[in-house]
Enzyme design. Sequence first.
Site, PDB file in Angstrom:
ATOM      1  N   ALA A 279     -26.573 -30.735   3.335  1.00  0.00           N
ATOM      2  CA  ALA A 279     -26.298 -31.451   4.579  1.00  0.00           C
ATOM      3  C   ALA A 279     -24.798 -31.429   4.849  1.00  0.00           C
ATOM      4  O   ALA A 279     -23.986 -31.606   3.942  1.00  0.00           O
ATOM      5  CB  ALA A 279     -26.792 -32.893   4.469  1.00  0.00           C
TER       6      ALA A 279
ATOM      7  N   ALA B  75     -35.141 -23.969  18.156  1.00  0.00           N
ATOM      8  CA  ALA B  75     -34.909 -25.306  17.609  1.00  0.00           C
ATOM      9  C   ALA B  75     -36.203 -25.886  17.059  1.00  0.00           C
ATOM     10  O   ALA B  75     -37.242 -25.836  17.719  1.00  0.00           O
ATOM     11  CB  ALA B  75     -34.356 -26.217  18.702  1.00  0.00           C
TER      12      ALA B  75
ATOM     13  N   HIS C 199     -25.726 -30.755  18.915  1.00  0.00           N
ATOM     14  CA  HIS C 199     -25.947 -29.313  18.722  1.00  0.00           C
ATOM     15  C   HIS C 199     -25.944 -28.580  20.058  1.00  0.00           C
ATOM     16  O   HIS C 199     -25.360 -27.509  20.185  1.00  0.00           O
ATOM     17  CB  HIS C 199     -27.265 -29.064  17.983  1.00  0.00           C
ATOM     18  CG  HIS C 199     -27.137 -29.061  16.500  1.00  0.00           C
ATOM     19  ND1 HIS C 199     -27.261 -27.922  15.751  1.00  0.00           N
ATOM     20  CD2 HIS C 199     -26.883 -30.055  15.618  1.00  0.00           C
ATOM     21  CE1 HIS C 199     -27.094 -28.221  14.475  1.00  0.00           C
ATOM     22  NE2 HIS C 199     -26.868 -29.507  14.374  1.00  0.00           N
TER      23      HIS C 199
ATOM     24  N   GLU D 193     -37.893 -24.442  22.012  1.00  0.00           N
ATOM     25  CA  GLU D 193     -38.282 -25.506  21.087  1.00  0.00           C
ATOM     26  C   GLU D 193     -39.579 -25.112  20.400  1.00  0.00           C
ATOM     27  O   GLU D 193     -40.581 -24.842  21.053  1.00  0.00           O
ATOM     28  CB  GLU D 193     -38.400 -26.825  21.827  1.00  0.00           C
ATOM     29  CG  GLU D 193     -37.050 -27.269  22.367  1.00  0.00           C
ATOM     30  CD  GLU D 193     -37.036 -28.688  22.882  1.00  0.00           C
ATOM     31  OE1 GLU D 193     -37.988 -29.443  22.580  1.00  0.00           O
ATOM     32  OE2 GLU D 193     -36.065 -29.028  23.554  1.00  0.00           O
TER      33      GLU D 193
ATOM     34  N   ASP E   1     -33.006 -22.780  13.750  1.00  0.00           N
ATOM     35  CA  ASP E   1     -32.318 -23.910  13.112  1.00  0.00           C
ATOM     36  C   ASP E   1     -33.216 -25.135  13.222  1.00  0.00           C
ATOM     37  O   ASP E   1     -33.350 -25.693  14.307  1.00  0.00           O
ATOM     38  CB  ASP E   1     -30.982 -24.140  13.798  1.00  0.00           C
ATOM     39  CG  ASP E   1     -30.053 -25.033  13.004  1.00  0.00           C
ATOM     40  OD1 ASP E   1     -30.430 -25.470  11.898  1.00  0.00           O
ATOM     41  OD2 ASP E   1     -28.945 -25.305  13.488  1.00  0.00           O
TER      42      ASP E   1
END
Length: 167
Positions: free
Chosen positions: A9, A32, A48, A60, A81
């Site tokens: 992270a 995403a 982001h 998405e 990501d």
Amino acid sequence: MLTFVLGGARSGKSRHAEALVEALPPPWVYVATAQAGDAEMRERIAHHRQRRRAGWRTVEAPRDLVTALADIPDGQPALVDCLTLWLTNLLLADADLSAETARLVGALARPRGPWFVVANEVGLGIVPDNALARRFRDEAGRLNQAVAAVAGRVLFMAAGLPLQLKG
């Protein structure tokens, strides 16, 4: 070629992967996997989005990454990501993780352009104290190994610095 960027992270993995994609001619596809389940996650998603410059098209795909990847035009640079959130979404939906991982790895093994995939390395910390967290850690480790096996290049991020592991 598939480039796999993983790290902890806040290691700089997403920012580094975005820079690698942006070094290529646009347009770029940002796949995403995050879902805005609360205010804090909505804020992360907004951050982001704001960071990305013009030239990105966002798709998405919180659960069906294989279809999202199939819809990317040949030769177009793409960034997924991240796989860790995708895995979380599947785990919470009680999906068949083995089958979904196999489908995804099959698609990633045949990239139709320069594809970049981001994931968290979650196996470097303490052993979780509950069964769900241990299962998640184990599934994430297996997923990362499978993706790294088919990737042409693997980068590990620490403190914003990339370490090349493969390629």
